[in-house]
Design an enzyme around this catalytic site. Sequence first.
Site, PDB file in Angstrom:
ATOM      1  N   ASN A  13       0.912  -1.166   0.000  1.00  0.00           N
ATOM      2  CA  ASN A  13       0.000   0.000   0.000  1.00  0.00           C
ATOM      3  C   ASN A  13       0.938   1.199   0.000  1.00  0.00           C
ATOM      4  O   ASN A  13       1.744   1.345   0.927  1.00  0.00           O
ATOM      5  CB  ASN A  13      -0.829  -0.055   1.273  1.00  0.00           C
ATOM      6  CG  ASN A  13      -2.141   0.707   1.235  1.00  0.00           C
ATOM      7  OD1 ASN A  13      -2.730   0.875   2.284  1.00  0.00           O
ATOM      8  ND2 ASN A  13      -2.620   1.145   0.091  1.00  0.00           N
ATOM      9  N   ASN A  65      -6.996  10.124  -0.351  1.00  0.00           N
ATOM     10  CA  ASN A  65      -6.992   8.998  -1.282  1.00  0.00           C
ATOM     11  C   ASN A  65      -6.414   9.458  -2.614  1.00  0.00           C
ATOM     12  O   ASN A  65      -6.315  10.668  -2.875  1.00  0.00           O
ATOM     13  CB  ASN A  65      -8.424   8.484  -1.498  1.00  0.00           C
ATOM     14  CG  ASN A  65      -8.900   7.552  -0.389  1.00  0.00           C
ATOM     15  OD1 ASN A  65      -8.179   6.660   0.054  1.00  0.00           O
ATOM     16  ND2 ASN A  65     -10.105   7.776   0.071  1.00  0.00           N
ATOM     17  N   CYS A  74      -6.310   5.925   7.480  1.00  0.00           N
ATOM     18  CA  CYS A  74      -5.518   4.983   6.688  1.00  0.00           C
ATOM     19  C   CYS A  74      -4.547   4.277   7.636  1.00  0.00           C
ATOM     20  O   CYS A  74      -3.676   4.924   8.225  1.00  0.00           O
ATOM     21  CB  CYS A  74      -4.755   5.739   5.604  1.00  0.00           C
ATOM     22  SG  CYS A  74      -3.697   4.665   4.616  1.00  0.00           S
ATOM     23  N   ASN A 169     -15.058   0.336   1.711  1.00  0.00           N
ATOM     24  CA  ASN A 169     -13.996  -0.545   1.220  1.00  0.00           C
ATOM     25  C   ASN A 169     -14.538  -1.964   1.277  1.00  0.00           C
ATOM     26  O   ASN A 169     -15.407  -2.269   2.108  1.00  0.00           O
ATOM     27  CB  ASN A 169     -12.761  -0.394   2.107  1.00  0.00           C
ATOM     28  CG  ASN A 169     -12.273   1.047   2.129  1.00  0.00           C
ATOM     29  OD1 ASN A 169     -11.639   1.513   1.193  1.00  0.00           O
ATOM     30  ND2 ASN A 169     -12.605   1.777   3.197  1.00  0.00           N
ATOM     31  N   GLU A 187     -10.372  -0.894  -2.701  1.00  0.00           N
ATOM     32  CA  GLU A 187     -10.307   0.273  -1.832  1.00  0.00           C
ATOM     33  C   GLU A 187     -11.064   1.482  -2.373  1.00  0.00           C
ATOM     34  O   GLU A 187     -10.829   1.927  -3.505  1.00  0.00           O
ATOM     35  CB  GLU A 187      -8.846   0.680  -1.587  1.00  0.00           C
ATOM     36  CG  GLU A 187      -8.557   0.857  -0.106  1.00  0.00           C
ATOM     37  CD  GLU A 187      -7.185   1.362   0.181  1.00  0.00           C
ATOM     38  OE1 GLU A 187      -7.048   2.599   0.304  1.00  0.00           O
ATOM     39  OE2 GLU A 187      -6.255   0.538   0.266  1.00  0.00           O
ATOM     40  N   CYS A 197      -4.517  -3.259   2.712  1.00  0.00           N
ATOM     41  CA  CYS A 197      -5.286  -2.153   3.292  1.00  0.00           C
ATOM     42  C   CYS A 197      -5.259  -2.347   4.813  1.00  0.00           C
ATOM     43  O   CYS A 197      -5.762  -3.346   5.317  1.00  0.00           O
ATOM     44  CB  CYS A 197      -6.713  -2.198   2.758  1.00  0.00           C
ATOM     45  SG  CYS A 197      -7.789  -0.942   3.452  1.00  0.00           S
ATOM     46  N   THR A 199      -6.612  -0.604   7.536  1.00  0.00           N
ATOM     47  CA  THR A 199      -7.891  -0.637   8.253  1.00  0.00           C
ATOM     48  C   THR A 199      -8.715  -1.827   7.775  1.00  0.00           C
ATOM     49  O   THR A 199      -9.550  -2.344   8.528  1.00  0.00           O
ATOM     50  CB  THR A 199      -8.688   0.667   8.005  1.00  0.00           C
ATOM     51  OG1 THR A 199      -8.770   0.923   6.588  1.00  0.00           O
ATOM     52  CG2 THR A 199      -8.043   1.856   8.715  1.00  0.00           C
TER      53      THR A 199
END
Length: 257
Positions: A13, A65, A74, A169, A187, A197, A199
């Site tokens: 990520n 984002n 995030c 998401n 996402e 990701c 979270t």
Amino acid sequence: MEFPFYKYQGTGNDFVIIDNREDFFPKKDTELVAKICDRRFGVGADGLLLLENHPDADFRMVYYNSDGNLSSMCGNGGRCISHFAKFLGIISEKTTFEAVDGMHEATVKNDWVSLKMNNIEKVKVSENFTFLNTGSPHHVEIVTELQDFDVFTNGRYIRNKTYGKEGSNVNFVEQNDHAIFSVRTYERGVEDETLSCGTGVTAVAIAMFETGKTSENKVTLKTPGGQLQVRFEKEGSGYKNVFLEGPAIQVFKGIWK
Ligand SMILES: N[C@H](CCC[C@H](N)C(=O)O)C(=O)O
């Protein structure tokens, strides 16, 4: 406007991180953020993070984002910006910073960061999916043959059809062992699958415990970008002392022209 930036990745990520303590960055310039994150015309990233001064905490984290819009929390970005704060010499090993969903503690040891997530209050279990907010909204659904699953088409459909304008998401999960799960995530705000990701894997770990798929409160999540760990304690109908742990790597420094 020329300024330095750092490129980070946390289990794939990836982020552009900018030291904005001088408050020079045009924070309402959605187009600039989207251009910096563009994988052809810019640096390329899933999101952009600003590290800013804070009157009480060590720093403030602002997260966008890659579509250029300000976002919810995030997790992987929180781990990377904590590593960045140590690199800048703002902190030594432990930190407390403020993000969009409140205060977070983190511990940075070399390229390994443990981030404390906010307490989780509501976990909504439906027939074939679970929905919860771990700083960002997450839909969690178990599938078979995860490797061959069409994450993009199915993720985009669920993000729009089930969750309307606000969206969510979408995480697809396969159980590998009692406390090991593979996860792939569509996402929101990237509007594509990301390699991991933060979270999202936090939501998966809690959802798997809540629905009895594991009785462990320390769970390993395997993502296309690498392995993360989530640990937590049940508290009443929610969860506390939730930690997202894994690597945070500084890839390169650049100058935006
Ligand atoms: N795109 C997410 C926020 C970033 C989540 C992800 N990058 C993470 O590591 O938690 C959203 O709009 O809800």
